[in-house]
Write a protein that holds these residues in place. Structure first.
Motif, PDB file in Angstrom:
ATOM      1  N   ILE A 118       0.841  -1.202   0.000  1.00 36.93           N
ATOM      2  CA  ILE A 118       0.000   0.000   0.000  1.00 36.93           C
ATOM      3  C   ILE A 118       0.872   1.248   0.000  1.00 36.93           C
ATOM      4  N   LEU A 119       1.878   1.271   0.871  1.00 37.87           N
ATOM      5  CA  LEU A 119       2.800   2.417   0.918  1.00 37.87           C
ATOM      6  C   LEU A 119       3.594   2.519  -0.388  1.00 37.87           C
ATOM      7  N   LEU A 120       3.991   1.369  -0.928  1.00 39.69           N
ATOM      8  CA  LEU A 120       4.743   1.357  -2.188  1.00 39.69           C
ATOM      9  C   LEU A 120       3.901   1.922  -3.334  1.00 39.69           C
ATOM     10  N   SER A 121       2.592   1.686  -3.292  1.00 43.04           N
ATOM     11  CA  SER A 121       1.713   2.207  -4.338  1.00 43.04           C
ATOM     12  C   SER A 121       1.692   3.736  -4.330  1.00 43.04           C
ATOM     13  N   PHE A 122       1.777   4.347  -3.145  1.00 44.18           N
ATOM     14  CA  PHE A 122       1.800   5.813  -3.061  1.00 44.18           C
ATOM     15  C   PHE A 122       3.078   6.374  -3.686  1.00 44.18           C
ATOM     16  N   VAL A 123       4.198   5.688  -3.443  1.00 43.59           N
ATOM     17  CA  VAL A 123       5.474   6.106  -4.049  1.00 43.59           C
ATOM     18  C   VAL A 123       5.383   6.015  -5.568  1.00 43.59           C
ATOM     19  N   CYS A 124       4.816   4.911  -6.051  1.00 40.99           N
ATOM     20  CA  CYS A 124       4.660   4.696  -7.495  1.00 40.99           C
ATOM     21  C   CYS A 124       3.754   5.764  -8.101  1.00 40.99           C
ATOM     22  N   LEU A 125       2.691   6.112  -7.393  1.00 44.15           N
ATOM     23  CA  LEU A 125       1.754   7.134  -7.884  1.00 44.15           C
ATOM     24  C   LEU A 125       2.439   8.487  -8.015  1.00 44.15           C
ATOM     25  N   PHE A 126       3.286   8.839  -7.047  1.00 45.18           N
ATOM     26  CA  PHE A 126       4.013  10.107  -7.119  1.00 45.18           C
ATOM     27  C   PHE A 126       4.962  10.124  -8.323  1.00 45.18           C
ATOM     28  N   ILE A 127       5.640   9.007  -8.567  1.00 47.30           N
ATOM     29  CA  ILE A 127       6.556   8.927  -9.711  1.00 47.30           C
ATOM     30  C   ILE A 127       5.793   9.138 -11.014  1.00 47.30           C
ATOM     31  N   ILE A 128       4.595   8.580 -11.097  1.00 45.73           N
ATOM     32  CA  ILE A 128       3.757   8.757 -12.292  1.00 45.73           C
ATOM     33  C   ILE A 128       3.416  10.231 -12.489  1.00 45.73           C
ATOM     34  N   PHE A 129       3.033  10.914 -11.411  1.00 48.69           N
ATOM     35  CA  PHE A 129       2.718  12.337 -11.507  1.00 48.69           C
ATOM     36  C   PHE A 129       3.953  13.136 -11.945  1.00 48.69           C
ATOM     37  N   TYR A 130       5.106  12.769 -11.410  1.00 45.40           N
ATOM     38  CA  TYR A 130       6.341  13.490 -11.761  1.00 45.40           C
ATOM     39  C   TYR A 130       6.680  13.285 -13.245  1.00 45.40           C
ATOM     40  N   LEU A 131       6.532  12.065 -13.736  1.00 50.02           N
ATOM     41  CA  LEU A 131       6.777  11.792 -15.149  1.00 50.02           C
ATOM     42  C   LEU A 131       5.788  12.553 -16.034  1.00 50.02           C
ATOM     43  N   ARG A 132       4.536  12.656 -15.581  1.00 52.85           N
ATOM     44  CA  ARG A 132       3.543  13.441 -16.322  1.00 52.85           C
ATOM     45  C   ARG A 132       3.938  14.917 -16.366  1.00 52.85           C
ATOM     46  N   ALA A 133       4.502  15.405 -15.263  1.00 55.26           N
ATOM     47  CA  ALA A 133       4.952  16.800 -15.219  1.00 55.26           C
ATOM     48  C   ALA A 133       6.076  17.038 -16.228  1.00 55.26           C
ATOM     49  N   LEU A 134       7.022  16.104 -16.301  1.00 49.04           N
ATOM     50  CA  LEU A 134       8.126  16.230 -17.259  1.00 49.04           C
ATOM     51  C   LEU A 134       7.606  16.215 -18.697  1.00 49.04           C
TER      52      LEU A 134
END
Length: 328
Positions: free
Chosen positions: A46-62
């Motif tokens: 569950i905690l790992l999913s939050f980290v993964c979700l943030f990485i997705i948002f960061y990649l979308r920002a780039l």
């Protein structure tokens, strides 16, 4: 009809659609085993999913930064990430209004015109829809035997009730509306009314930004970022599978199927995909002859974790936004 009333109607219609699909998913289902399955979720994943979700948002920002730069605007990744987080936060409560929020917030904290950012968002959505459509077609082609029941229960029902001629008629109407809009826009350019000029100018800037976004110069970098985003989305869905004992043994290939079939539910105008994703995921589990309770549990957990993670990151984005607007 005022904009506020239109927004209220849009929100209520989205809530109704989500509620209807949620009812169709949960009706006559025993909730006891479902809640018990959710209680046994693995907190590490569950905690790992939050980290993964943030990485997705960061990649979308780039990736969004690349599209905005195509229009000649320079803006920092941090400010774009802030707007991304705010936009997805709003999308959790309203059907697709987050796109407007991310564009208006970027105007306030980075002085990027809404017309420019909106055009880049349209280009971004066009590429994602292309990937989504390609993935759905590929999966249906490979898994046609298994997914035939899903086709019959959704798209097939439309053709049996109304016939394909109505689908073709709808496509013709939409095409006609688009043509009439373009003709009207050409005539409106000659108008001397100040309000009409502003509206036409806004639309011209938006479509120019869209054109720049579709005709990318940094195409290789954009493609790599897009591939990275979708691979991370596959990983996120696989992590969601690992969260539940009932689905932990399912393969990452099944996570790919979940991503694209579940994506149909996310594409529908329901706040945060609530109800619609649950329905399509349940139909998917049934099509693969998997436990229906596991399908419902997975739908609740994956949608719920995405919702909670987006809220937490959205609150962080709002905090960043307040600081950035004060500094600027």
């Amino acid at each position: 009809m005022t904009k506020s009333i239109k927004k209220i109607i849009q929100n209520l219609s989205g809530i109704f659609i989500g509620g209807l699909f949620l009812y169709l998913t949960l009706r006559e289902k025993p909730l006891g085993p479902i809640w018990k399955s959710l209680e046994n979720s693995d907190y590490f994943f569950i905690l790992l999913s939050f980290v993964c979700l943030f990485i997705i948002f960061y990649l979308r920002a780039l990736r969004w930064k690349l599209l905005i730069e195509e229009s000649g605007k320079k803006v920092s990744t941090d400010k774009i990430l802030t707007s991304i987080l705010l936009g997805y936060f709003v999308n959790s409560f309203t059907p697709k209004l987050g796109e407007i929020v991310r564009c208006t917030s970027l105007q306030k904290n980075a002085n990027v015109p809404v017309s420019t950012s909106m055009g880049s968002v349209m280009a971004e959505r066009a590429y994602d829809l292309l990937v989504l459509a390609g993935g759905i077609i590929t999966i249906f082609f490979i898994e046609l035997d298994r997914l035939q029941s899903l086709i019959d229960s959704t798209l097939g029902g439309i053709s049996h009730v109304y016939g394909y001629k109505y689908i073709y008629a709808l496509a013709g109407i939409l095409l006609t509306v688009l043509i009439l809009f373009l003709i009207s826009l050409k005539k409106l350019k000659k108008s001397k009314n100040s309000l009409v000029k502003k509206v036409v100018g806004f639309l011209q800037e938006m479509f120019e930004s869209l054109r720049h976004g579709l005709l990318l110069k940094k195409r290789t970098k954009f493609i790599l970022l897009t591939i990275s985003i979708w691979l991370m989305l596959v990983l996120l869905n696989y992590i969601y599978l690992l969260c539940l004992p009932a689905t932990a043994e399912y393969s990452i290939q099944f996570a790919v199927v979940i991503l694209f079939i579940g994506g149909i539910g996310w594409a529908l105008p329901s706040p945060g995909g609530i109800g619609t994703t649950h329905f399509f995921l349940l139909q998917l589990f049934l099509a693969f002859h998997l436990d229906s309770n596991a399908g419902i549990s997975f739908g609740i957990l994956s949608n719920g974790l995405t919702f909670v993670g987006t809220l937490l990151l959205g609150a962080y984005g709002y905090f960043r936004y307040k600081i950035e607007t004060k500094i600027s």
